[in-house]
Scaffold this active site. Structure first.
Site, mmCIF file in Angstrom:
data_model
loop_
_atom_site.group_PDB
_atom_site.id
_atom_site.type_symbol
_atom_site.label_atom_id
_atom_site.label_comp_id
_atom_site.label_asym_id
_atom_site.label_seq_id
_atom_site.Cartn_x
_atom_site.Cartn_y
_atom_site.Cartn_z
ATOM 1 N N HIS A 1 0.829 -1.207 0.000
ATOM 2 C CA HIS A 1 0.000 0.000 0.000
ATOM 3 C C HIS A 1 0.864 1.259 0.000
ATOM 4 C CE1 HIS A 1 -2.973 -2.957 1.431
ATOM 5 N NE2 HIS A 1 -3.875 -2.129 0.951
ATOM 6 N N ASP B 1 -5.144 -5.559 -7.870
ATOM 7 C CA ASP B 1 -5.363 -4.961 -6.564
ATOM 8 C C ASP B 1 -5.574 -3.465 -6.800
ATOM 9 O OD1 ASP B 1 -5.583 -4.669 -3.829
ATOM 10 O OD2 ASP B 1 -3.693 -5.651 -3.365
#
Length: 441
Positions: A251, A324
């Protein structure tokens, strides 16, 4: 489950449902009759879609707001329109994804209302085609749980793995899927198929079933069956080719997996192979570098050797491949957001999740098709896989839900009792140095 009365705006969905049930779809093109059955619907829809509609099916985006038609200022900087319904219609979206921070998951009644409103927006567009949405979330259970009580809460993956019960893993997925579907959520980005062999892993950890590939594979296969066969929602195994051995969170940074090809075969691959063998609808890519599989330095999400050659070619996967979230730093370090979208599709991905620059990415993909960078045949193959998933999982035949029926499905006493029984099986003895156990009777 009883369904709400059909409105004019959803008449097309009812018609599709009826003709699918009858085994024939009497739609004709300008050239010839369309073949009968679900495959006929997919083909007839595909040939009537505009380029813009096809590209829209490749995007799954977050939308802000508790219902479909109330303006929310947070949508404006991302999309240039203010209501969730307008976002869906502007881009002909293939799907939406729900989070707490988008105000999408307040309670079952609100979730069902938002889902129905978004489906109505998708089905009421002025177009030759009416395609319902994938409505998605990440309800892995455990540390990644988007919808809290009164929805039934189950232990996370590591706890289920500790139980050594594939039956309980399937039951947890089945009930989770059934409750999601009752709220209009037809796609769950679960189960996690990573084998967590690194105890310092900051992003997977207890989301993984096990550090043992065989146990993780058994549990993943059980949950795929539970979600798809029992719960009637699409499932998505993640994060291919494997995110279990990293000390970096994708992330916020760009992880590198140092496994050899042989280690990948032994450690990372088994759960994904098990998911494919079980008929998984979707596989989600990872934003990480895996030099043994592709030494270009590109993240797996943008890697043709990993997505097309390995996942499609060697593993024989034929379902939908989704990225993702494209807002994650692990995929944004090398290229601009619009270039990332095009490169992911070139690599072999079918759907783009949560691009942070929708206008630019949408235009870039359209331009890539017009200039031949992405061939029309490749685009059609991607859209076909998305449409086939929507038919197979019953989204086309039954996109709407009945809010009045929620109480008989979501968080019922039976479901809560089952969750308690599953949870009781997950207790694990870590140390017994003082030999306190077993207790003397």
């Amino acid at each position: 489950m009883p369904r709400p009365s059909v409105t004019r705006r959803t008449a097309i969905a009812s018609a599709v449902a009826a003709t699918l049930a009858a085994g024939a779809i009497p739609v004709t093109t300008a050239d010839a009759a369309v073949p009968a059955g679900p495959k006929g619907w997919v083909q007839s829809t595909l040939v009537r879609m505009t380029l813009e509609e096809k590209v829209g099916q490749l995007f799954v985006q977050q939308v802000y707001g508790q219902d479909a038609t109330t303006p929310d200022a947070r949508n404006l900087p991302l999309y240039g329109v203010s209501t969730p319904a307008e976002v869906v219609q502007k881009y002909h979206l293939g799907g939406v994804i729900y989070f707490a921070w988008t105000d999408s998951v307040k309670n079952p009644q609100q979730i069902a209302g938002l889902s129905n409103g978004l489906q109505q927006a998708a089905l009421s567009q002025q177009s030759k085609v009416r395609i319902p949405l994938q409505v998605a979330t990440d309800q892995e259970q455990g540390v990644v749980t988007r919808i809290g009580p009164p929805a039934t809460q189950f232990p996370g993956s590591m706890a289920l793995g500790a139980s050594r019960s594939a039956d309980h893993a399937r039951t947890a997925a089945a009930i989770t899927g059934e409750e999601l579907r009752a709220m209009g959520v037809n796609t769950n980005f679960a189960p996690d198929a990573d084998v967590n062999v690194n105890p310092l892993n900051p992003v997977i950890g207890t989301r993984s079933f096990s550090s043992k590939p065989e146990l993780a594979a058994e549990m993943v296969a059980a949950q795929v069956a539970g979600y798809q066969e029992d719960g009637k929602v699409a499932a998505s195994a993640k994060h291919f080719p494997g995110h279990g051995d990293t000390a970096t969170d994708s992330h916020v940074a760009f992880p590198i997996i140092t496994h050899s090809r042989e280690q990948w075969e032994q450690l990372d691959a088994p759960p994904f192979k098990a998911a494919i063998a079980q008929g998984i609808d979707m596989i989600m890519t990872a934003h990480l570098s895996f030099p043994a599989l592709d030494d270009s330095g590109n993240p797996a999400t943008l890697s043709k050797p990993i997505i097309t050659d390995l996942l499609r070619g060697e593993l024989g996967y034929k379902g939908v491949i989704v990225t993702d979230a494209l807002e994650m730093q692990g995929v944004r370090d090398l290229y601009g957001d619009e270039e990332v979208a095009v490169r992911a599709l070139e690599a072999g991905v079918d759907q783009l999740l949560m691009t942070p620059a929708m206008d630019k990415a949408y235009a870039a993909v359209i331009d890539a098709v017009k200039t031949g960078r992405i061939s029309q045949a490749d685009l059609d193959a991607k859209v076909r896989r998305v449409l086939e998933l929507k038919v197979k999982r019953g989204i086309v035949a039954d996109p709407m839900v009945d809010p009045a029926a929620l109480g008989s499905v979501v968080g019922t006493n039976e479901h809560l009792a089952t969750a308690d029984a599953v949870t009781n099986r997950t207790s694990t003895l870590v140390k017994n140095d003082a030999k306190v156990l077993p207790l003397a009777t």
